[in-house]
Write a protein that holds these residues in place. Structure first.
Motif, PDB file in Angstrom:
ATOM      1  N   LEU A 109       0.838  -1.194   0.000  1.00 37.64           N
ATOM      2  CA  LEU A 109       0.000   0.000   0.000  1.00 37.64           C
ATOM      3  C   LEU A 109       0.877   1.249   0.000  1.00 37.64           C
ATOM      4  CD1 LEU A 109      -2.794   1.399   0.307  1.00 37.64           C
ATOM      5  CD2 LEU A 109      -2.554   1.116   2.779  1.00 37.64           C
ATOM      6  N   TYR A 110       1.994   1.191   0.706  1.00 38.51           N
ATOM      7  CA  TYR A 110       2.914   2.327   0.773  1.00 38.51           C
ATOM      8  C   TYR A 110       3.538   2.610  -0.588  1.00 38.51           C
ATOM      9  CZ  TYR A 110       6.791   5.299   2.323  1.00 38.51           C
ATOM     10  OH  TYR A 110       7.671   6.340   2.485  1.00 38.51           O
ATOM     11  N   GLY A 111       3.697   1.573  -1.409  1.00 35.94           N
ATOM     12  CA  GLY A 111       4.362   1.707  -2.696  1.00 35.94           C
ATOM     13  C   GLY A 111       3.415   1.697  -3.874  1.00 35.94           C
ATOM     14  N   ALA A 112       3.280   0.527  -4.514  1.00 32.90           N
ATOM     15  CA  ALA A 112       2.516   0.425  -5.757  1.00 32.90           C
ATOM     16  C   ALA A 112       1.044   0.768  -5.604  1.00 32.90           C
ATOM     17  CB  ALA A 112       2.662  -0.985  -6.336  1.00 32.90           C
ATOM     18  N   TRP A 113       0.478   0.534  -4.414  1.00 32.44           N
ATOM     19  CA  TRP A 113      -0.944   0.807  -4.190  1.00 32.44           C
ATOM     20  C   TRP A 113      -1.205   2.169  -3.544  1.00 32.44           C
ATOM     21  CZ3 TRP A 113      -5.026  -1.170  -6.346  1.00 32.44           C
ATOM     22  CH2 TRP A 113      -5.000  -2.475  -6.829  1.00 32.44           C
ATOM     23  N   ASN A 114      -0.188   2.976  -3.428  1.00 28.96           N
ATOM     24  CA  ASN A 114      -0.345   4.264  -2.746  1.00 28.96           C
ATOM     25  C   ASN A 114      -1.236   5.204  -3.558  1.00 28.96           C
ATOM     26  OD1 ASN A 114       0.145   6.817  -1.385  1.00 28.96           O
ATOM     27  ND2 ASN A 114       1.942   5.827  -0.494  1.00 28.96           N
ATOM     28  N   PRO A 115      -2.307   5.737  -2.966  1.00 29.25           N
ATOM     29  CA  PRO A 115      -3.179   6.667  -3.692  1.00 29.25           C
ATOM     30  C   PRO A 115      -2.469   7.988  -4.015  1.00 29.25           C
ATOM     31  CG  PRO A 115      -3.796   6.590  -1.393  1.00 29.25           C
ATOM     32  CD  PRO A 115      -2.792   5.493  -1.599  1.00 29.25           C
ATOM     33  N   GLU A 116      -1.330   8.217  -3.341  1.00 22.60           N
ATOM     34  CA  GLU A 116      -0.482   9.382  -3.647  1.00 22.60           C
ATOM     35  C   GLU A 116       0.856   8.865  -4.150  1.00 22.60           C
ATOM     36  OE1 GLU A 116      -0.460  11.517   0.065  1.00 22.60           O
ATOM     37  OE2 GLU A 116      -2.414  12.458  -0.320  1.00 22.60           O
TER      38      GLU A 116
ATOM     39  N   ALA B  29      12.313  -3.294 -10.641  1.00 17.69           N
ATOM     40  CA  ALA B  29      11.927  -2.098 -11.406  1.00 17.69           C
ATOM     41  C   ALA B  29      10.491  -2.172 -11.912  1.00 17.69           C
ATOM     42  CB  ALA B  29      12.888  -1.910 -12.577  1.00 17.69           C
ATOM     43  N   LYS B  30      10.032  -3.373 -12.243  1.00 12.15           N
ATOM     44  CA  LYS B  30       8.678  -3.525 -12.778  1.00 12.15           C
ATOM     45  C   LYS B  30       7.641  -3.089 -11.755  1.00 12.15           C
ATOM     46  CE  LYS B  30       5.670  -6.850 -15.134  1.00 12.15           C
ATOM     47  NZ  LYS B  30       5.540  -8.273 -15.585  1.00 12.15           N
ATOM     48  N   LYS B  31       7.731  -3.632 -10.534  1.00  9.14           N
ATOM     49  CA  LYS B  31       6.767  -3.277  -9.492  1.00  9.14           C
ATOM     50  C   LYS B  31       6.914  -1.815  -9.083  1.00  9.14           C
ATOM     51  CE  LYS B  31       6.106  -7.890  -7.527  1.00  9.14           C
ATOM     52  NZ  LYS B  31       6.261  -8.750  -6.332  1.00  9.14           N
ATOM     53  N   GLN B  32       8.126  -1.302  -9.136  1.00 14.41           N
ATOM     54  CA  GLN B  32       8.359   0.086  -8.761  1.00 14.41           C
ATOM     55  C   GLN B  32       7.712   1.060  -9.741  1.00 14.41           C
ATOM     56  OE1 GLN B  32      12.632   0.295  -8.452  1.00 14.41           O
ATOM     57  NE2 GLN B  32      12.693  -0.974  -6.617  1.00 14.41           N
ATOM     58  N   SER B  33       7.422   0.592 -10.935  1.00 14.91           N
ATOM     59  CA  SER B  33       6.801   1.456 -11.952  1.00 14.91           C
ATOM     60  C   SER B  33       5.282   1.405 -11.923  1.00 14.91           C
ATOM     61  CB  SER B  33       7.278   1.043 -13.346  1.00 14.91           C
ATOM     62  OG  SER B  33       6.736  -0.224 -13.719  1.00 14.91           O
ATOM     63  N   TRP B  34       4.718   0.495 -11.129  1.00 19.13           N
ATOM     64  CA  TRP B  34       3.269   0.316 -11.111  1.00 19.13           C
ATOM     65  C   TRP B  34       2.584   1.347 -10.215  1.00 19.13           C
ATOM     66  CZ3 TRP B  34       3.218  -5.685  -9.989  1.00 19.13           C
ATOM     67  CH2 TRP B  34       3.504  -6.370 -11.188  1.00 19.13           C
ATOM     68  N   ASN B  35       1.632   2.058 -10.799  1.00 16.99           N
ATOM     69  CA  ASN B  35       0.721   2.918 -10.034  1.00 16.99           C
ATOM     70  C   ASN B  35      -0.620   2.183 -10.056  1.00 16.99           C
ATOM     71  OD1 ASN B  35      -1.029   4.853  -9.058  1.00 16.99           O
ATOM     72  ND2 ASN B  35      -0.214   6.520 -10.281  1.00 16.99           N
ATOM     73  N   LEU B  36      -0.784   1.257  -9.122  1.00 19.80           N
ATOM     74  CA  LEU B  36      -1.894   0.298  -9.205  1.00 19.80           C
ATOM     75  C   LEU B  36      -3.266   0.905  -8.976  1.00 19.80           C
ATOM     76  CD1 LEU B  36      -0.315  -2.863  -7.520  1.00 19.80           C
ATOM     77  CD2 LEU B  36      -0.540  -2.328  -9.955  1.00 19.80           C
ATOM     78  N   VAL B  37      -3.354   1.932  -8.143  1.00 20.38           N
ATOM     79  CA  VAL B  37      -4.654   2.578  -7.940  1.00 20.38           C
ATOM     80  C   VAL B  37      -5.132   3.201  -9.250  1.00 20.38           C
ATOM     81  CG1 VAL B  37      -5.893   4.436  -6.755  1.00 20.38           C
ATOM     82  CG2 VAL B  37      -4.323   2.984  -5.479  1.00 20.38           C
ATOM     83  N   GLN B  38      -4.234   3.902  -9.929  1.00 19.31           N
ATOM     84  CA  GLN B  38      -4.622   4.522 -11.195  1.00 19.31           C
ATOM     85  C   GLN B  38      -4.934   3.469 -12.246  1.00 19.31           C
ATOM     86  OE1 GLN B  38      -5.179   7.913 -11.540  1.00 19.31           O
ATOM     87  NE2 GLN B  38      -6.233   7.069 -13.338  1.00 19.31           N
ATOM     88  N   GLN B  39      -4.158   2.375 -12.250  1.00 14.47           N
ATOM     89  CA  GLN B  39      -4.441   1.283 -13.182  1.00 14.47           C
ATOM     90  C   GLN B  39      -5.847   0.721 -12.937  1.00 14.47           C
ATOM     91  OE1 GLN B  39      -1.497  -1.852 -13.132  1.00 14.47           O
ATOM     92  NE2 GLN B  39       0.202  -0.451 -13.515  1.00 14.47           N
ATOM     93  N   HIS B  40      -6.170   0.531 -11.671  1.00 13.40           N
ATOM     94  CA  HIS B  40      -7.480  -0.028 -11.325  1.00 13.40           C
ATOM     95  C   HIS B  40      -8.600   0.936 -11.710  1.00 13.40           C
ATOM     96  CE1 HIS B  40     -10.190  -2.091  -8.102  1.00 13.40           C
ATOM     97  NE2 HIS B  40     -10.370  -2.624  -9.291  1.00 13.40           N
ATOM     98  N   ILE B  41      -8.414   2.212 -11.417  1.00 14.94           N
ATOM     99  CA  ILE B  41      -9.424   3.217 -11.772  1.00 14.94           C
ATOM    100  C   ILE B  41      -9.641   3.256 -13.279  1.00 14.94           C
ATOM    101  CG2 ILE B  41      -9.843   5.714 -11.877  1.00 14.94           C
ATOM    102  CD1 ILE B  41      -8.639   5.862  -9.034  1.00 14.94           C
ATOM    103  N   ASP B  42      -8.548   3.206 -14.039  1.00 10.12           N
ATOM    104  CA  ASP B  42      -8.661   3.193 -15.505  1.00 10.12           C
ATOM    105  C   ASP B  42      -9.417   1.951 -15.964  1.00 10.12           C
ATOM    106  OD1 ASP B  42      -7.250   5.563 -15.632  1.00 10.12           O
ATOM    107  OD2 ASP B  42      -5.339   4.617 -16.164  1.00 10.12           O
ATOM    108  N   LEU B  43      -9.101   0.817 -15.357  1.00 13.83           N
ATOM    109  CA  LEU B  43      -9.769  -0.442 -15.704  1.00 13.83           C
ATOM    110  C   LEU B  43     -11.255  -0.377 -15.392  1.00 13.83           C
ATOM    111  CD1 LEU B  43      -9.561  -3.511 -16.464  1.00 13.83           C
ATOM    112  CD2 LEU B  43      -9.182  -3.942 -14.026  1.00 13.83           C
ATOM    113  N   ILE B  44     -11.589   0.183 -14.237  1.00 13.63           N
ATOM    114  CA  ILE B  44     -12.996   0.318 -13.839  1.00 13.63           C
ATOM    115  C   ILE B  44     -13.738   1.196 -14.845  1.00 13.63           C
ATOM    116  CG2 ILE B  44     -14.566   1.227 -12.075  1.00 13.63           C
ATOM    117  CD1 ILE B  44     -12.231   0.547 -10.040  1.00 13.63           C
TER     118      ILE B  44
END
Length: 295
Positions: free
Chosen positions: A125-132, A145-160
């Motif tokens: 949550l602190y990293g890839a899932w951080n809303p900020e 590096a792959k996981k460090q590049s993931w902005n998962l909240v934004q990815q999920h919002i885009d998917l939704i």
């Protein structure tokens, strides 16, 4: 006499036509549930270990419960394919979504559902899932590096949003009714992530609620009971989770035991990921708690 019979037939016909129209309208508005987290949300349970009667119940509702798993393919509720490995040799894998979908569908037999899931194992949550999200925060905790590049909240919002647009294109209305979150083990690996878990999770909840304009959107999440990380890391995250549950409206924490028999939510032999029985119980509990908040 003939006139009376004719009127009775008309009344009955109108009644059932209206009832049919109401049911049709209920089905037309798709009930959307958001699912997110790391590996225990992704799921590491063997579908073939589920009792045949449960599999049949899932198949029975699959014509009105669909799932999008990190893509825009809205497929009938079922397992997803797993590439066999030494750790998990089975080919049919599932997470809490199966019993969430099944429980909701059986509770509301005239409604259609869409579950939109985005889950990535070993993410924080602190990293890839951080809303900020920032790359700096991601680099502090995410491995590779792959996981460090993931902005998962934004990815999920885009998917939704993509999935909601698909519903619109089909002429269907929708309603976002709640969210399930299963994550936190990796935040126990960094003291800063563990001690700020509550504040970050509250921001994530606010992000989803404001983005989709659902004030006080119901959210249910599971308490971690992992045994790795920094000293007292998992314990701190567990305490932080309880804090969120007590302070944020319309949020429910599914508490778990730290007893390594895992008798409440059984796990696989790796002592990390829930097995079929564990996911069955977890998904059912998630759905029932959502139902309480929805009603």
């Amino acid at each position: 006499m003939k006139t009376s019979k004719y009127l009775l037939v008309v009344v009955i016909t109108v009644f059932f036509s209206c009832k049919s129209a109401l049911i049709s309208q209920e089905k037309k508005e798709v009930q959307v549930v958001l699912l997110a987290g790391q590996s225990n949300m992704a799921g590491a349970a063997n579908y073939d270990d589920l009792d045949a009667s449960i599999q049949k119940r899932i198949e029975k509702v699959a014509d009105r419960v669909f799932i999008s798993q990190s893509n825009t393919a809205q497929t009938p509720l079922s397992y997803y394919k797993n590439k066999p490995s030494k750790k998990y040799g089975f080919t049919k894998r599932f997470g809490p979504e199966l019993l969430i979908g099944l429980t909701l569908a059986e509770k509301y037999p005239n409604k259609e559902f869409l579950l939109i899931k985005h889950a990535k194992g070993g993410t924080a949550l602190y990293g890839a899932w951080n809303p900020e999200w920032t790359i700096e925060k991601a680099r502090e905790i995410e491995k590779g590096a792959k996981k460090q590049s993931w902005n998962l909240v934004q990815q999920h919002i885009d998917l939704i949003n993509q999935n909601l647009n698909i519903l619109k294109d089909k002429g269907k209305s929708y309603k976002v009714i709640g969210m399930a979150w299963m994550q936190g083990e990796n935040d126990a690996t960094l003291e800063k992530a563990a001690t700020t878990y509550a504040a970050t999770l509250e921001k994530l909840i606010t992000k989803y609620r404001t983005t989709f304009k659902v004030k006080d959107m119901p959210l249910v999440f599971g308490q971690i009971n992992s045994r790795y990380g920094v000293k007292n890391g998992a314990k701190t995250v567990r305490t932080q989770m309880e804090k969120v549950s007590s302070e944020v409206k319309n949020v429910h924490l599914v508490k778990t035991s730290t007893d390594t028999s895992w008798s409440d939510f059984p796990k696989n032999s790796d002592n990390v990921h829930y097995n079929a029985e564990g996911q069955l119980r977890l998904g059912t509990k998630f759905a029932n708690e959502l139902i309480k908040m929805i009603n």
